[in-house]
Design an enzyme around this catalytic site. Structure first.
Site, PDB file in Angstrom:
ATOM      1  N   ASP A  52       0.700  -1.096   0.088  1.00 44.11           N
ATOM      2  CA  ASP A  52       0.003  -0.060  -0.014  1.00 44.11           C
ATOM      3  C   ASP A  52       0.749   1.363   0.114  1.00 44.11           C
ATOM      4  OD1 ASP A  52      -1.947  -1.777   0.501  1.00 44.11           O
ATOM      5  OD2 ASP A  52      -2.884  -0.731   2.030  1.00 44.11           O
ATOM      6  N   HIS A 198       3.425  -2.464   3.170  1.00 38.52           N
ATOM      7  CA  HIS A 198       3.391  -1.056   2.551  1.00 38.52           C
ATOM      8  C   HIS A 198       4.870  -0.962   1.781  1.00 38.52           C
ATOM      9  CE1 HIS A 198       0.544  -0.467   5.798  1.00 38.52           C
ATOM     10  NE2 HIS A 198      -0.136   0.525   5.036  1.00 38.52           N
TER      11      HIS A 198
END
Ligand code: NI
Length: 253
Positions: A52, A198
């Protein structure tokens, strides 16, 4: 993004229930039969890796190399303003066979926005992704995992599927490489799993280091690493990459 909101996102994680049951159904065009799945190295289930908040070239690019080396296809939930700033990286992600999902324009809590604002967050991001040369996303992930009926409604109207996760490595919080690996592997359970990682936060270089060990650990435990399909279900590994960990029948090679 903001630490406070991220924490809320994490708290929410524990409350989220993923629509994973349907993901075990074989999909058309599959190169491996359900039987092959049952008998093969995926006997425990499948795991999709999701990254992400990027793209962030200095972490996304090394990450793409790692995934390539490991024959893994992942899903990247990107922020629109970053997609606009780094169209080359978006193209590179897409060309490598990974899926690109929509993580809103600039990471607001969508539950605080009006319908029109939610639509704008998603539509602008889709445009930036398409302009970079990648397909229009069919998947969206609300920042912090914060969603409600209105958010779900807007996403549905845009023909997008909301994708959350069931394993949070908390890799945005500055934890060590070992902790990221442990968090990922300790969290997976029988059936289909979606791990939240992430590539777009300050400490994402640790994630890049953790990913090969996470992939090794997943496979050692009897799971396959698959990509999310257009509906956000955990899919078979992509056969053209000669995924060796998918099937024992040889049909996937
Ligand atoms: Ni995020």
């Amino acid at each position: 993004m903001s630490q406070r909101l991220r924490t809320i996102g994490c708290v929410l994680t524990t409350l989220l229930v993923l629509p994973l049951a349907a993901a075990t159904a074989p999909s058309t065009g599959s190169v491996a039969t359900p039987m092959a799945v049952a008998k093969g190295k995926c006997h425990k289930g499948r795991v999709a890796l999701t990254f992400d908040d990027g793209p962030q070239p200095h972490t996304t690019k090394p990450l793409l190399r790692v995934l390539r080396r490991k024959h893994v296809r992942a899903t990247f939930f990107v922020q629109g303003y970053r997609a606009k700033a780094y169209p080359g990286t978006i193209r590179r992600i897409s060309k490598a066979g990974h899926r690109i999902g929509n993580h809103t324009w600039n990471h607001p809590d969508l539950t605080n926005l009006s319908k029109r604002q939610i639509h704008s967050q998603l539509a602008r991001t889709n445009r930036a992704i398409r302009h970079a040369g990648a397909p229009r996303p069919t998947l969206m992930r609300p920042p912090y995992g914060a969603t409600d009926r209105q958010v779900a409604h807007v996403a549905r109207n845009m023909n997008m599927h909301e994708v959350l996760w069931n394993v949070d490595t908390r890799n945005w919080s500055g934890v060590s490489v070992d902790a990221i690996v442990h968090g990922a592997l300790a969290g997976i359970s029988r059936g289909d799993n979606i791990i939240l990682l992430h590539d777009g936060v300050a400490t994402s270089n640790r994630t890049v280091k953790a990913v090969p060990r996470i992939i090794r650990g997943i496979r050692k435990r009897g799971y396959c690493v698959g990509r999310l399909n257009r509906r956000g279900e955990v899919h078979k590994p992509y056969h053209r990459l000669k995924e060796k960990h998918w099937s024992t029948t040889g049909t996937a090679r």
